[in-house]
Design a protein around this motif. Sequence first.
Motif, short mmCIF file in Angstrom:
data_model
loop_
_atom_site.label_atom_id
_atom_site.label_comp_id
_atom_site.label_asym_id
_atom_site.label_seq_id
_atom_site.Cartn_x
_atom_site.Cartn_y
_atom_site.Cartn_z
N MET A 195 29.70 34.88 42.94
CA MET A 195 30.66 33.97 42.32
C MET A 195 32.02 34.04 43.00
O MET A 195 32.77 33.06 43.01
CB MET A 195 30.80 34.31 40.84
N PHE A 196 32.35 35.18 43.60
CA PHE A 196 33.61 35.30 44.33
C PHE A 196 33.67 34.25 45.43
O PHE A 196 34.67 33.53 45.59
CB PHE A 196 33.74 36.69 44.93
N THR A 244 33.81 42.16 34.56
CA THR A 244 33.42 41.84 35.93
C THR A 244 33.70 40.37 36.24
O THR A 244 34.26 40.04 37.29
CB THR A 244 31.93 42.14 36.14
N GLY A 245 33.31 39.50 35.32
CA GLY A 245 33.54 38.07 35.53
C GLY A 245 35.01 37.73 35.64
O GLY A 245 35.40 36.94 36.52
N GLY A 246 35.84 38.30 34.77
CA GLY A 246 37.27 38.01 34.81
C GLY A 246 37.92 38.46 36.11
O GLY A 246 38.64 37.69 36.76
N VAL A 247 37.65 39.68 36.51
CA VAL A 247 38.27 40.23 37.71
C VAL A 247 37.84 39.47 38.96
O VAL A 247 38.67 39.09 39.81
CB VAL A 247 37.94 41.74 37.85
N ILE A 248 36.55 39.22 39.09
CA ILE A 248 36.06 38.59 40.32
C ILE A 248 36.45 37.12 40.39
O ILE A 248 36.73 36.59 41.46
CB ILE A 248 34.54 38.79 40.45
N THR A 249 36.51 36.43 39.24
CA THR A 249 36.94 35.04 39.25
C THR A 249 38.40 34.93 39.68
O THR A 249 38.76 34.06 40.49
CB THR A 249 36.75 34.40 37.87
#
Length: 246
Positions: free
Chosen positions: A230-231, A54-59
Amino acid sequence: EARLALMSRGHGRLIGLVALCASWTLVVAHPMRGAWTAYTSAAKAYPLRTNMATGGVITVAGDTMAQLVAQKNDGASKSKVPAKSLGKDGGMSVQSLVEGMGLDFQRSVSMLGWGTLVSGVGLFYWFRFLDRLFPPDRNTVMRVLAKVGVNQLGLAFPMNGCFFGVSTARNHDLGVATARAEWLKDWERKVRQDLPMTVVQSTSFWAPVQALNFVLIPPYARALYVNVAMFTWTSYLSFIAYRPDD
């Protein structure tokens, strides 16, 4: 009779509109509900791996938004993939596709690493630490405010400062001693120029977001909630981090 016929046609149209809206809702809501069920199941069964993905994709998505906004000639860059980006066999690599959209491939890769490791792994263990320090089942107004304060003190300066370090590192060959020295100078200059105001803006954005997170969001959904927020923050932070120095 004419009035009754008019009312009947009006009711028929209304019923048709309601039926159309209901069918559209079912078509859209069913796959979304299925996707949400699959995501929450993965978050409960594999919390760390789900958080990393989730963190990788949204960042990357947030940084991509910042890159697109910053483009001056976006119409030309996004209209088609340049022919030179195609391989000999007419195929296309991920790098050529990204660059064909007018995006910086190396920057996107660095943001993928940041999102996976920092937003994914780092925040996963950070929030576990906060939950041990301030157990959710003992929430009070003062404890939630203290939890938000500790979160900001622990994250605002180091995370935003390190983000600037990542953004400036890509302009230097870190395998060379002189280049590393130049990078450290650029990083220091970026921190002095942008970090204080960024921390102020970070606090104004993240304090209410995290207050809601600590009060309302169940632990298994926390990664998704924080990364959606975070996006927005990554889009802004990427814009600040990668803009030319004054």
